[in-house]
Design a protein around this motif. Structure first.
Motif, short mmCIF file in Angstrom:
data_model
loop_
_atom_site.label_atom_id
_atom_site.label_comp_id
_atom_site.label_asym_id
_atom_site.label_seq_id
_atom_site.Cartn_x
_atom_site.Cartn_y
_atom_site.Cartn_z
N ARG A 90 39.40 17.66 6.27
CA ARG A 90 39.12 16.38 5.62
C ARG A 90 38.30 15.47 6.55
O ARG A 90 37.30 14.86 6.13
N HIS A 108 33.04 16.45 -1.89
CA HIS A 108 33.98 15.56 -1.20
C HIS A 108 33.59 14.10 -1.42
O HIS A 108 34.46 13.25 -1.67
N HIS A 122 34.38 13.20 -5.04
CA HIS A 122 35.80 13.32 -5.37
C HIS A 122 36.66 12.33 -4.60
O HIS A 122 37.62 11.77 -5.18
N ALA A 123 36.35 12.09 -3.32
CA ALA A 123 37.25 11.33 -2.47
C ALA A 123 36.69 10.00 -1.98
O ALA A 123 37.47 9.06 -1.73
N GLU A 124 35.38 9.88 -1.82
CA GLU A 124 34.81 8.66 -1.23
C GLU A 124 34.34 7.66 -2.29
O GLU A 124 34.68 6.49 -2.24
#
Length: 601
Positions: free
Chosen positions: A342, A570, A573-575
């Motif tokens: 991650r 990423h 999806h995450a930031e």
């Protein structure tokens, strides 16, 4: 070539596969260039950065400049590296052949310069400021000033600085009091005290050309009364020019670059020349300041790249922990652990996404000069003006956060000076104060840039994003393969993010004329959200380029391109979702910060 700075493959991918910089060779100015000449310049920069800049990065950090008998002493490799930089033509990279330059597009030159910043940002700063001063002399100087100063600056004989800040004024340039009194022969006596002058004094060359903001006797109050002056450390006859070093400032990072307190005219004998028109100094200086803001973004991204690659190498080598609960199972490299992955992916998103944003800004600068139509040139200028505060502040903030993750990947070792990532973090942390704080950039973005040209800059940026979104959907229609399908999903996310940003922008702009303090209270959060949206666009562009190339990719190119898609996933999806959550805060128009009594703090 070792991947210790920025992956050479990544620079090729960003320049040729995403930005298609070869389009610039259709312009007469760059007609003699080609992909081969661009690549040759980058290869030369990579070798020079590795051989001359990187080796003394740690030494420059541990052995700061010293003031000995009134002179600044630097470690010897700094001067050797800068001479090699100048001899290789990188000071004059963007200048024309008539001035002894490479005549490179700014986007290619900035890709080259990014390597030096990643290798040794402290030493590179002396060169960066000199390039900026040369650009100012070229743009605003008289024929005599150009003839006298440009060859010396571009050959590395002279160095340069920008001299703005005063102890009482800080970032508020409207408050500066340095004065310039006419001598009667077209020159001026300069008097004043300046502070935090990066590269303000050293013995690296024959002279230092200071660009100094000061006021003429008839100057109106505020920023409209500021003029700009060329003030050399030494006069043409070699005599000193009454510019004295009051002391060196010691910073938390970039320690190899001097930061000086300078006094001008203590004896009343400091002579300067006007650069540009009277009372237009800040307008002129904004050219160098905006150029410097792009440089800050590039430096931040380059340091994020360096930190990422160092922490990735460490994570692949460091054996710790096991993949199963069985204590008899073998230890594994920490790159196998989910949280380490991650942190690595988060760094990659910032480093490579921010770098593309910076290079995109440099390409806009090129297109402003050489695009075939006036409409294209105007759009390029508008988008560059809009994106400049984002390039500076988003990359500075998140580049530092990426370096913090690089430290964390190293565990306890990352907090020691034995590993390079500790220095990268300190060096990068300064970039949030360089060339206007992140908060100042945020106020510039929300208070000025998003509404300029009746919203034309936002419209131009939105149109380009829409074109990428359409491209992603078109690619998905051609095949049912997973990668194009995911890209189409990311395109929808980007579209939603842009619509949300437009809505938030209109809400804040409607309040701005009536309650500016309230509208601007969360400007930094607005810039952060804006930056995430733009970097999401950068990642969608990289993903589309990777998808196009995967069909014919072989060997090491396959994991490289898969890595681009993993990072894009990423980020979306995450930031990006975390940034989307900020819109509710921004649209609430909460008055608490504007109404806060400082007695409550």
């Amino acid at each position: 070539m070792p991947d210790t700075l920025i992956r050479r493959r990544d620079l090729s991918f960003l320049l040729h596969d995403v930005l298609t910089v070869s389009q610039l060779t259709h312009a007469p100015r760059y007609a003699e260039h080609s992909r081969e000449t661009f690549d040759a310049a980058i290869d030369a920069a990579y070798r020079l950065a590795e051989e001359q800049f990187a080796p003394h990065n740690r030494a420059g950090d541990s052995r700061e400049p010293e003031l000995v008998d009134g002179q600044v002493q630097l470690i010897a490799p700094v001067g050797r590296a800068l001479k090699a930089f100048a001899d290789a033509g990188f000071l004059a990279a963007t200048f024309g052949e008539a001035d002894g330059g490479m005549q490179l597009p700014r986007v290619v030159a900035n890709a080259c310069w990014a390597l030096f910043k990643g290798a040794n940002v402290a030493t590179d700063t002396y060169a960066t400021l000199s390039i900026g001063v040369a650009n100012m002399i070229d743009a605003f100087g008289t024929p005599r000033q150009r003839e006298r100063l440009l060859p010396a600056l571009l050959s590395g004989r002279f160095f340069g600085t920008m001299v703005l800040t005063e102890p009482h004024a800080g970032s508020s340039l409207a408050e500066i009091t340095s004065s310039a009194a006419p001598t009667g022969d077209g020159r001026y006596r300069i008097k004043g005290n300046k502070i935090f002058i990066t590269a303000g004094d050293h013995e690296l060359g024959e002279n230092i050309i200071h660009l100094v903001l000061a006021r003429l006797p008839d100057a109106p109050a505020g920023v409209k009364g500021i003029s700009l002056f060329v003030v050399p450390k030494f006069r043409e006859d070699g005599s000193t020019n009454d510019v004295s070093l009051a002391g060196l400032i010691h910073k938390m990072g970039s320690k190899g670059t001097t930061s000086a307190m300078l006094n001008f005219g203590e004896r009343g004998e400091c002579i300067g020349e006007l650069l540009g028109q009277p009372h237009q100094g800040l307008a002129c200086m904004f050219q160098m300041m905006n150029e410097a803001r792009i440089n800050v973004g590039i430096a931040s991204s380059a340091l994020a790249c360096a930190g990422y690659l160092h922490s990735l190498a460490y994570a692949r080598e460091r054996m710790q922990g096991r993949e199963t609960p069985d204590p008899r199972s073998p230890q594994v490299a920490i790159v196998k652990h989910a949280d380490v992955r991650r942190m690595l992916l988060a760094q990659k998103c910032v480093a490579e996404g921010g770098l593309l944003l910076c290079l995109h800004g440099a390409l806009l600068s090129d297109l402003h000069d050489v695009a075939p139509s006036a409409a294209e040139r105007d759009n390029a200028r508008l988008m560059l003006d809009l994106l400049t505060p984002v390039i500076k502040a988003w990359c500075a903030k998140h580049g530092t956060l990426a370096n913090s993750l690089a430290v964390q990947v190293h565990g306890g070792y990352g907090y020691t000076r034995e590993y390079a990532v500790e220095q990268f973090y300190r060096d990068n942390r300064l970039n949030s104060i360089h060339e206007g704080t992140d908060g100042i950039q945020a106020i510039d973005l929300l208070g000025r840039k998003v509404g300029m040209a009746s919203g034309g800059a936002m419209q131009a940026l939105g149109a380009q994003m829409a074109a990428t979104i359409t491209e992603a959907r078109d690619v998905a229609h051609l095949t049912a393969a997973p990668e194009p399908t995911r890209a189409a999903h990311w395109a929808t996310q980007l579209e939603q993010a842009w619509v949300a940003l437009e809505s938030t922008t209109q809400t804040l702009l409607a309040l701005l004329p009536h309650e500016p303090r309230r509208a601007l209270a969360h400007a930094s959060l607005y810039l952060d959200t804006f930056g995430h949206t733009v970097v999401a666009w950068m990642w969608l562009r990289q993903a589309l380029a990777a998808i196009r190339l995967l069909g014919t990719a072989q060997g090491d190119d396959i994991p490289f391109l898969r890595g681009k898609l993993a990072a894009a996933h990423h980020f979306f999806h995450a930031e990006l979702p975390m940034a989307m959550a900020a819109h509710a805060v921004l649209r609430s128009l909460d008055p608490a910060l504007a109404e806060l009594d400082d007695a409550w703090l």
